[in-house]
Design an enzyme around this catalytic site. Sequence first.
Site, PDB file in Angstrom:
ATOM      1  N   HIS A   1      -3.592   4.199   4.912  1.00 43.76           N
ATOM      2  CA  HIS A   1      -4.678   3.221   5.036  1.00 43.76           C
ATOM      3  C   HIS A   1      -5.983   3.829   4.526  1.00 43.76           C
ATOM      4  O   HIS A   1      -6.716   3.222   3.749  1.00 43.76           O
ATOM      5  CB  HIS A   1      -4.824   2.798   6.494  1.00 43.76           C
ATOM      6  CG  HIS A   1      -5.971   1.870   6.734  1.00 43.76           C
ATOM      7  ND1 HIS A   1      -5.973   0.563   6.305  1.00 43.76           N
ATOM      8  CD2 HIS A   1      -7.172   2.064   7.343  1.00 43.76           C
ATOM      9  CE1 HIS A   1      -7.107  -0.010   6.641  1.00 43.76           C
ATOM     10  NE2 HIS A   1      -7.860   0.886   7.270  1.00 43.76           N
TER      11      HIS A   1
ATOM     12  N   ARG B   1       0.862  -1.187   0.000  1.00 47.59           N
ATOM     13  CA  ARG B   1       0.000   0.000   0.000  1.00 47.59           C
ATOM     14  C   ARG B   1       0.894   1.231   0.000  1.00 47.59           C
ATOM     15  O   ARG B   1       1.471   1.598   1.023  1.00 47.59           O
ATOM     16  CB  ARG B   1      -0.920  -0.023   1.227  1.00 47.59           C
ATOM     17  CG  ARG B   1      -1.583   1.300   1.513  1.00 47.59           C
ATOM     18  CD  ARG B   1      -2.665   1.204   2.568  1.00 47.59           C
ATOM     19  NE  ARG B   1      -2.260   0.686   3.859  1.00 47.59           N
ATOM     20  CZ  ARG B   1      -1.607   1.376   4.803  1.00 47.59           C
ATOM     21  NH1 ARG B   1      -1.231   2.636   4.572  1.00 47.59           N
ATOM     22  NH2 ARG B   1      -1.318   0.835   5.968  1.00 47.59           N
TER      23      ARG B   1
ATOM     24  N   TYR C   1       4.509   5.547  11.044  1.00 50.71           N
ATOM     25  CA  TYR C   1       4.849   4.148  11.317  1.00 50.71           C
ATOM     26  C   TYR C   1       5.614   3.447  10.188  1.00 50.71           C
ATOM     27  O   TYR C   1       5.941   2.274  10.318  1.00 50.71           O
ATOM     28  CB  TYR C   1       3.587   3.339  11.650  1.00 50.71           C
ATOM     29  CG  TYR C   1       2.510   3.366  10.575  1.00 50.71           C
ATOM     30  CD1 TYR C   1       2.552   2.514   9.471  1.00 50.71           C
ATOM     31  CD2 TYR C   1       1.426   4.244  10.672  1.00 50.71           C
ATOM     32  CE1 TYR C   1       1.558   2.535   8.513  1.00 50.71           C
ATOM     33  CE2 TYR C   1       0.425   4.281   9.712  1.00 50.71           C
ATOM     34  CZ  TYR C   1       0.499   3.415   8.633  1.00 50.71           C
ATOM     35  OH  TYR C   1      -0.482   3.439   7.671  1.00 50.71           O
TER      36      TYR C   1
END
Length: 376
Positions: free
Chosen positions: A270, A266, A279
């Site tokens: 998200h 990805r 992160y």
Amino acid sequence: MVHTLTPAADIGVDIDDVARLLTADGERIADSVLDPWIADVDAAQLRELHREMAVLRRIDAEGVALQRQGQLGLWAPCTGQEAVQIGTTRGLRNDDFVFPSYREIGVVYARGGRPSDFVLSWRGEAHSTLEPDTLHSGVPQIIIGAQTLHAVGYAMGIQRDGTDQVSATYFGDGASSQGDVNEAMVFAASFGAPVVFVCSNNQYAISEPVRVQAAAPIAGRAPGYGIPSMRVDGNDILACLAAMRWAAEHARTGAGPAFIEAVTYRMGPHTTSDDPTRYRDPAELERWRARDPLTRVEAYLRAQGEFDDEFAASVQHSADDMAAQVRAAALGAVTKPPLSVFDDVYAEPHTGIAEEIVAFAAYLDGFADAEGEVAR
């Protein structure tokens, strides 16, 4: 007996432990186990697969832009996952039924989704805009993993109808830890249902890396249920096409369910409410950028003399045209009165809904303007 597993830190990013047909540099791999499943794919077909991936990426970019401009409430980006979505969908027949999650924009597009289908739900204008009977697609599911149960139920219906359709369901690596997904595989295996499970392992379940929840490749779970599986390079559209053709044939011929783990990435957040810089290591992002599904197909076709500037301009035109239509669908949407949220919830009048309408109307009255008027 002691089993030696791949170290958890290597799970998910081990892109070499997958079946593939095109390298990241666009070189064709000879003697792949996947070769028989794409023997008919010529340069013209591969060009169109590239075009569809490019259009999908442009839809995704437009969706993000519209959300940032306040035109959509949320958007779940799919950039980087174009090969999984387009490749596997093109490995199905038109009458096969798909059950996507909220990120499978490309599955909806490949099934014939209209520009409005990509934005009106995220804008909050409708519960759903898809026509399941027309697209042979369920409504993209927000509840994590629920669509896998729907797909298995549909597949069991196929068995009872006596047809040779196949059901296919899409979910991410995070959803693989949900009870729904595992329960769906139990039912599918127990009843030999003609369903294909497609796990898009994009390395992150929201903000947690896949290694946190998987001590071994996700494809290894399916055989525990009696379901054969294949782990493929999810950034290789030929591999994804071949894998789905294998899985669909397995299911269609009465051999039961099959499982595909497509290892991909990805590239964006998200959803547009997420900040992946908190992160993810930028170096990781760059490593995966070098494995881009579009550039590898372009490199392969250019080496074959099948991709020139004229074709590139044609692809750009297709992408821009679709983006313009998507934007027009969002900006041209007419917001319905608030009370219309209760429309079509039930096919027949329902006392519970009637009570909720009265309560909601009273709530709306609390926002009446000076003249006592409020939009209902």
